[in-house]
Design an enzyme around this catalytic site. Structure first.
Site, PDB file in Angstrom:
ATOM      1  N   GLY A 155       5.608   2.180  -3.656  1.00 37.41           N
ATOM      2  CA  GLY A 155       6.592   2.048  -2.601  1.00 37.41           C
ATOM      3  C   GLY A 155       6.690   0.589  -2.188  1.00 37.41           C
ATOM      4  N   ILE A 157       4.689  -1.149  -0.276  1.00 38.77           N
ATOM      5  CA  ILE A 157       3.411  -1.848  -0.389  1.00 38.77           C
ATOM      6  C   ILE A 157       3.083  -2.109  -1.850  1.00 38.77           C
ATOM      7  CG2 ILE A 157       0.913  -1.602  -0.058  1.00 38.77           C
ATOM      8  CD1 ILE A 157       1.505  -0.277   2.619  1.00 38.77           C
ATOM      9  N   ALA A 236      -5.163   2.844  -0.024  1.00 34.17           N
ATOM     10  CA  ALA A 236      -4.307   3.942   0.417  1.00 34.17           C
ATOM     11  C   ALA A 236      -4.960   4.672   1.584  1.00 34.17           C
ATOM     12  CB  ALA A 236      -4.045   4.889  -0.763  1.00 34.17           C
ATOM     13  N   ARG A 237      -5.579   5.797   1.309  1.00 33.03           N
ATOM     14  CA  ARG A 237      -6.360   6.565   2.274  1.00 33.03           C
ATOM     15  C   ARG A 237      -7.615   7.048   1.564  1.00 33.03           C
ATOM     16  NH1 ARG A 237      -3.628   4.448   5.489  1.00 33.03           N
ATOM     17  NH2 ARG A 237      -2.392   5.349   7.204  1.00 33.03           N
ATOM     18  N   GLU A 265     -14.648   8.387   6.798  1.00 35.79           N
ATOM     19  CA  GLU A 265     -14.327   7.107   7.424  1.00 35.79           C
ATOM     20  C   GLU A 265     -14.362   7.262   8.940  1.00 35.79           C
ATOM     21  OE1 GLU A 265     -10.365   4.439   7.806  1.00 35.79           O
ATOM     22  OE2 GLU A 265     -10.966   4.817   5.732  1.00 35.79           O
ATOM     23  N   HIS A 284     -11.363  -0.761   6.354  1.00 34.85           N
ATOM     24  CA  HIS A 284      -9.975  -0.386   6.641  1.00 34.85           C
ATOM     25  C   HIS A 284      -9.260  -1.483   7.432  1.00 34.85           C
ATOM     26  CE1 HIS A 284      -7.107   3.260   7.340  1.00 34.85           C
ATOM     27  NE2 HIS A 284      -6.439   2.150   7.042  1.00 34.85           N
TER      28      HIS A 284
END
Length: 320
Positions: A155, A157, A236-237, A265, A284
């Site tokens: 996308g 990013i 990402a995640r 996290e 993060h």
């Protein structure tokens, strides 16, 4: 979309007097209330028409007021991802626009991605430890030049990451998104093509949203398809990667990893990822830079100006 004729509340995680360009409250009919996720809500959620989700405060805080927001028209995140908000969407009325922060995080996240790639390939963590131990750790280390980089999640990013890879003389950049298309820099492959593409990549970058389709996308099969010595970078995640599967691969020394996000996290003390061989962990911080606040404020001013004028917001990713 129209604004209520009577004044409506806007919940902001940044004080309104610190955001230039907001519509004047007395003229626009918008009443600005400050809430950054504290225990006390700033007003009645039923009066909120525009809710800006507190940044980096987690799912529990993000969804806490949603069930009472019976008149809300826009929910705006200050993150690129919306996974921390989607669990509460079912309680919202129909027609609510959920907007993300496209345009806010691309530069910072792409910068960190390049930093993680270069630090991991060139052995920077080992050099820092060597300096602490007063050891001269010379030798040959991998370069980014002539490497093939696979970007999974192409996308805005992902595109920003490719823009920053351009000067580094990579052999090839391969792009993957949910659906195939022709992008500005070349073809974008579908996720279904990953089994064929993974063995070709020296560096695999994850920059995809967290969805049911991408949860544990990087599982044992995915990681097993990566070539020996390849580097996995996750911006990402955390749950996009199966942590247990990753640990098996890095502890075997077959691949390395650079992780700005983890699952769980925050990564708790004593977790094996902290000291796994070949793993670089950052807390993060992909979007948490000096670039965030000015860009976030500009986005909010533009969105609320459109809202006050009865226009559609930008960056709509979902409508209830």
């Amino acid at each position: 979309m129209t604004v209520h004729e009577t004044p409506v509340d806007v919940w902001l995680p940044i004080p309104a007097d610190e955001i230039d360009g907001l519509p004047e409250p007395g003229v626009s009919g918008l009443n600005y209330l400050f809430w950054d996720g504290g225990p006390d809500l700033p007003g009645d959620p039923a009066n909120c028409a525009f809710y800006v989700v507190p940044y980096m405060k987690g799912e529990k805080i993000a969804v806490r007021p949603l069930s009472g927001m019976s008149r809300v028209r826009v929910v705006q995140t200050l993150s690129a991802g919306i996974d921390h908000v989607t669990p509460g969407i079912g309680s919202l009325p129909s027609g609510v626009r959920l907007c993300n922060a496209k345009g806010v995080h691309e530069a910072s996240t792409a910068e960190l991605t390049l930093a993680l790639i270069l630090a991991s390939l060139r052995g920077i963590p080992g050099f820092v430890r060597g300096q602490d131990a007063e050891e001269w750790r010379s030798g040959f280390y991998p370069a980014l030049a002539d490497k093939t980089v696979l970007i999974v999640g192409y996308g805005s990013i992902g595109a920003a990451i490719e823009d920053r890879l351009t000067p580094f003389e990579c052999a090839r950049v391969v792009r993957v998104a949910r659906s195939p298309r022709m992008g500005e820099h070349g073809p974008v492959h579908a996720l279904d093509d990953l089994p064929e593409l993974l063995p070709q990549a020296d560096v695999v970058v994850l920059s995809t949203p967290l969805t049911p389709q991408t949860r544990h996308l990087a599982d044992a099969a995915f990681l097993g398809r990566m070539k020996d010595g390849a580097l996995l970078v996750n911006v990402a995640r955390g749950p996009v990667v199966d942590t247990e599967a990753l640990l098996k691969e890095v502890e075997a020394g077959r691949i390395t990893a650079a992780l700005d996000v983890t699952d769980p996290e925050p990564l708790p003390a004593g977790h094996p990822l902290w000291h796994a061989p070949g793993v670089l962990v950052t807390p993060h911080v992909g979007g948490s830079t000096s670039a965030f606040m000015p860009r976030a404020k500009r986005l909010l001013a533009a969105q609320l100006t459109r809202f006050a004028a009865g226009e559609e917001p930008v960056n709509v990713v979902l409508t209830t």
